[in-house]
Design an enzyme around this catalytic site. Structure first.
Site, mmCIF file in Angstrom:
data_model
loop_
_atom_site.group_PDB
_atom_site.id
_atom_site.type_symbol
_atom_site.label_atom_id
_atom_site.label_comp_id
_atom_site.label_asym_id
_atom_site.label_seq_id
_atom_site.Cartn_x
_atom_site.Cartn_y
_atom_site.Cartn_z
ATOM 1 N N THR A 34 0.837 -1.189 0.000
ATOM 2 C CA THR A 34 0.000 0.000 0.000
ATOM 3 C C THR A 34 0.879 1.249 0.000
ATOM 4 O O THR A 34 2.101 1.175 0.156
ATOM 5 C CB THR A 34 -0.895 0.021 1.256
ATOM 6 O OG1 THR A 34 -0.048 0.043 2.407
ATOM 7 C CG2 THR A 34 -1.800 -1.187 1.300
ATOM 8 N N ASN A 36 2.798 4.247 1.404
ATOM 9 C CA ASN A 36 3.515 4.426 2.663
ATOM 10 C C ASN A 36 3.940 3.096 3.295
ATOM 11 O O ASN A 36 3.984 2.966 4.509
ATOM 12 C CB ASN A 36 2.677 5.246 3.650
ATOM 13 C CG ASN A 36 3.538 6.045 4.598
ATOM 14 O OD1 ASN A 36 4.729 6.218 4.369
ATOM 15 N ND2 ASN A 36 2.938 6.527 5.660
ATOM 16 N N LYS A 39 8.201 0.837 -0.012
ATOM 17 C CA LYS A 39 8.686 0.217 -1.254
ATOM 18 C C LYS A 39 9.887 0.982 -1.802
ATOM 19 O O LYS A 39 10.913 0.370 -2.143
ATOM 20 C CB LYS A 39 7.566 0.166 -2.296
ATOM 21 C CG LYS A 39 6.378 -0.683 -1.876
ATOM 22 C CD LYS A 39 5.276 -0.674 -2.905
ATOM 23 C CE LYS A 39 4.702 0.692 -3.191
ATOM 24 N NZ LYS A 39 3.942 1.314 -2.114
ATOM 25 N N SER A 40 9.800 2.290 -1.899
ATOM 26 C CA SER A 40 10.924 3.086 -2.413
ATOM 27 C C SER A 40 12.107 3.046 -1.457
ATOM 28 O O SER A 40 13.266 2.997 -1.889
ATOM 29 C CB SER A 40 10.494 4.539 -2.654
ATOM 30 O OG SER A 40 9.549 4.592 -3.697
ATOM 31 N N ASP A 107 11.488 1.623 -10.042
ATOM 32 C CA ASP A 107 10.524 2.192 -9.103
ATOM 33 C C ASP A 107 9.246 2.547 -9.849
ATOM 34 O O ASP A 107 9.280 2.874 -11.038
ATOM 35 C CB ASP A 107 11.112 3.441 -8.433
ATOM 36 C CG ASP A 107 10.347 3.848 -7.192
ATOM 37 O OD1 ASP A 107 9.945 2.956 -6.424
ATOM 38 O OD2 ASP A 107 10.157 5.056 -6.981
ATOM 39 N N GLU A 108 8.125 2.497 -9.161
ATOM 40 C CA GLU A 108 6.816 2.856 -9.722
ATOM 41 C C GLU A 108 6.528 2.089 -11.015
ATOM 42 O O GLU A 108 6.075 2.633 -12.018
ATOM 43 C CB GLU A 108 6.725 4.372 -9.955
ATOM 44 C CG GLU A 108 6.927 5.205 -8.708
ATOM 45 C CD GLU A 108 5.830 5.048 -7.655
ATOM 46 O OE1 GLU A 108 4.765 4.450 -7.945
ATOM 47 O OE2 GLU A 108 6.028 5.513 -6.521
ATOM 48 N N GLN A 110 4.229 0.248 -11.879
ATOM 49 C CA GLN A 110 2.838 0.242 -12.334
ATOM 50 C C GLN A 110 2.579 1.294 -13.415
ATOM 51 O O GLN A 110 1.593 1.207 -14.143
ATOM 52 C CB GLN A 110 1.864 0.418 -11.166
ATOM 53 C CG GLN A 110 1.815 1.819 -10.569
ATOM 54 C CD GLN A 110 2.847 2.064 -9.488
ATOM 55 O OE1 GLN A 110 3.812 1.328 -9.360
ATOM 56 N NE2 GLN A 110 2.638 3.112 -8.698
#
Length: 120
Positions: A34, A36, A39-40, A107-108, A110
């Protein structure tokens, strides 16, 4: 976050297609969660750990993520991206940069197109 690690046996060279290494083993790790959920931060920690051991690491991110020129964590740490992919560009445009990498961090993921993801 997507983590792609080509593990080469011997001194084999990359073929012309990204992600296809002669006699290779690959590891693909996918981190999801989710908002926060660090992941980063996990990506940045992995980048730091591999860099400190002398490994070549590449950070890729989509151009649609405009929050920073690289990867930024909410706790304040960040790192510049080596490749920023627009929806029209492909990893094939960056084969010279990627061919000597021990680890590719995305990263990101999606926000990438399905075609871009399949290049890994």
């Amino acid at each position: 976050m997507l983590c792609f690690r080509p593990v080469l046996s011997g001194n084999k060279a990359l073929s012309h297609k990204i992600g296809h290494v002669m006699n290779e083993q690959k590891t693909l790790e996918f981190y999801y969660g989710t908002v926060n959920s660090a992941k980063s931060m996990t990506l940045l920690a992995k980048h730091h750990a591999w860099n400190t051991t002398g490994k070549n690491v590449c950070i890729v991110k989509p151009a649609t993520d405009t929050r920073a020129n690289g990867v930024a964590s909410r706790i304040g740490i960040s790192e510049e991206a080596d490749i920023i992919l627009s929806s029209e560009s492909t990893l094939k445009h960056h084969v010279d940069l990627l061919k000597d990498k021990d680890l590719i961090l995305v990263d990101e993921v999606q926000f990438l197109t399905s075609e871009q993801i399949m290049e890994f």
